[in-house]
Design a protein around this motif. Sequence first.
Motif, PDB file in Angstrom:
ATOM      1  N   PHE A   1       0.833  -1.205   0.000  1.00 51.03           N
ATOM      2  CA  PHE A   1       0.000   0.000   0.000  1.00 51.03           C
ATOM      3  C   PHE A   1       0.865   1.251   0.000  1.00 51.03           C
ATOM      4  O   PHE A   1       0.585   2.224  -0.696  1.00 51.03           O
ATOM      5  N   TYR A   2       1.914   1.233   0.807  1.00 54.85           N
ATOM      6  CA  TYR A   2       2.779   2.405   0.932  1.00 54.85           C
ATOM      7  C   TYR A   2       3.427   2.755  -0.405  1.00 54.85           C
ATOM      8  O   TYR A   2       3.423   3.906  -0.837  1.00 54.85           O
TER       9      TYR A   2
ATOM     10  N   SER B   1       2.414   1.859  -3.310  1.00 53.88           N
ATOM     11  CA  SER B   1       1.415   2.124  -4.344  1.00 53.88           C
ATOM     12  C   SER B   1       0.872   3.542  -4.256  1.00 53.88           C
ATOM     13  O   SER B   1       0.825   4.270  -5.239  1.00 53.88           O
ATOM     14  N   PHE B   2       0.452   3.958  -3.055  1.00 52.01           N
ATOM     15  CA  PHE B   2      -0.165   5.275  -2.933  1.00 52.01           C
ATOM     16  C   PHE B   2      -0.066   5.843  -1.532  1.00 52.01           C
ATOM     17  O   PHE B   2      -0.644   6.890  -1.254  1.00 52.01           O
ATOM     18  N   GLY B   3       0.664   5.201  -0.643  1.00 55.23           N
ATOM     19  CA  GLY B   3       0.637   5.608   0.757  1.00 55.23           C
ATOM     20  C   GLY B   3       1.054   7.036   1.010  1.00 55.23           C
ATOM     21  O   GLY B   3       0.476   7.724   1.845  1.00 55.23           O
ATOM     22  N   ARG B   4       2.062   7.531   0.307  1.00 55.81           N
ATOM     23  CA  ARG B   4       2.512   8.900   0.546  1.00 55.81           C
ATOM     24  C   ARG B   4       1.670   9.897  -0.215  1.00 55.81           C
ATOM     25  O   ARG B   4       1.323  10.935   0.304  1.00 55.81           O
ATOM     26  N   ALA B   5       1.354   9.559  -1.475  1.00 54.09           N
ATOM     27  CA  ALA B   5       0.463  10.415  -2.290  1.00 54.09           C
ATOM     28  C   ALA B   5       0.840  11.884  -2.220  1.00 54.09           C
ATOM     29  O   ALA B   5       0.002  12.763  -2.196  1.00 54.09           O
TER      30      ALA B   5
ATOM     31  N   TRP C   1       5.147  17.504  -2.805  1.00 51.56           N
ATOM     32  CA  TRP C   1       5.281  17.375  -4.242  1.00 51.56           C
ATOM     33  C   TRP C   1       6.638  17.922  -4.667  1.00 51.56           C
ATOM     34  O   TRP C   1       7.071  18.978  -4.252  1.00 51.56           O
TER      35      TRP C   1
ATOM     36  N   ASP D   1      -3.650  12.640   5.082  1.00 50.93           N
ATOM     37  CA  ASP D   1      -3.798  12.211   3.703  1.00 50.93           C
ATOM     38  C   ASP D   1      -5.078  11.391   3.575  1.00 50.93           C
ATOM     39  O   ASP D   1      -5.368  10.528   4.402  1.00 50.93           O
TER      40      ASP D   1
ATOM     41  N   THR E   1      -5.684   8.995   1.666  1.00 50.24           N
ATOM     42  CA  THR E   1      -5.411   7.575   1.484  1.00 50.24           C
ATOM     43  C   THR E   1      -5.167   6.861   2.804  1.00 50.24           C
ATOM     44  O   THR E   1      -5.006   5.648   2.821  1.00 50.24           O
TER      45      THR E   1
ATOM     46  N   TYR F   1      -7.254   3.790   3.513  1.00 48.47           N
ATOM     47  CA  TYR F   1      -6.822   2.457   3.117  1.00 48.47           C
ATOM     48  C   TYR F   1      -6.098   1.765   4.270  1.00 48.47           C
ATOM     49  O   TYR F   1      -6.267   0.558   4.495  1.00 48.47           O
TER      50      TYR F   1
END
Length: 375
Positions: free
Chosen positions: A33-34, A36-40, A50, A171, A173, A176
């Motif tokens: 998960f991390y 894949s999108f954990g920090r986003a 960013w 966040d 996310t 999740y």
Amino acid sequence: MLFLFKYRFIQITREFSVMFWALTFPLILATLFYFSFGRAGLSATGESEWSVVNVCVIENKASEFPSFLKALDGDTLNILSASSEDDALHMLDEGEISGIYYVKETPSLTVGKNGLNESILTSLLDTYNQNAAMLTDIAKTHPENLPAAIESISNYRQIVKEETLGGDTLDSTVQYFFALIAYACLSGAFLGVRASFDSQANLTALGARRSVTPTHKLTLILIDMLVLVVIHFVNIMILTIYIGKVLGINLGHNYIALLLVNFMGSMIGVTMGLAFGSLSKLSLNAKMGLSVLITLIPGFFAGLMFVNMKNIVEQHAPIINRINPAAVLSDAYYCMGVYNDAERFTRCILTLAVMSILFLAAAFFGVRRERYDSI
């Protein structure tokens, strides 16, 4: 009691296949998960991380350059120098920059592909052109308002900031990860199924020995539950610490509430496994296979695979969220870390307690009615 607790603890912790599903598998999922999108794009405190966008600016008209460059000034862009337009185009082809701004009467932009950085550059250019057109119109129609309009644009700032009622910016996310911890709590069912299997005299030698012991069956079930809850509570705390401290996902700072939810989650998972294992006549492999379903399906409806699934269920069949232990757990974590809603949090904890009592009662009556002609 201590003797039974000790050896039951040793026996359960040596069941590596069961411990894999209860501890190792959730840790693997958290890691996936991390990445894949954990920090986003957000830090553990919810602040933007960013990376800056590299861009070149080609000046075609000197009088326009200072104002346009000032409009691009900020933390979003990193303006790189290029000796010529050909040099800038080469940098664009090599991926060193995301776009090229051309400063002329109406500034323009050249990008090499479609993506997030390119969208940011396009949005900045559109904003500049819109503001320039607006100021030109004000200068023609109401020149006395021009200084106020310029000041308003110059003092632009973000006026909306997402925060929890408790003051932590989180966040989106993180939902999740709340659903993941809820799923991990239900994975205590694997421990419960294994323990209940070992209590059945017609299936294991250990079950035969436990059936002829003078110790009351309710006592045996309570000891099993206590051992399993302690083991699984440690599993959930390891997962929580890994997500919060190693992966850096902000789960909130109400640690007392976090401990309480983790404990109730461990309780509901273990008692669910005890009840399922006691009521079923299937083999151990079949029970373990079905345990995957009784943990993943509630996790799915709680948002483990699709974060909006719980909201969809809430809109169309809210009763499912009330009886789904994974959804109740996820809701409790969210109340703790985001809503800071004490009333709703208390309702979730009471719901989990009632579910645990019902599962434990089902496990007791399932074992109590067992009779054997011979052992």
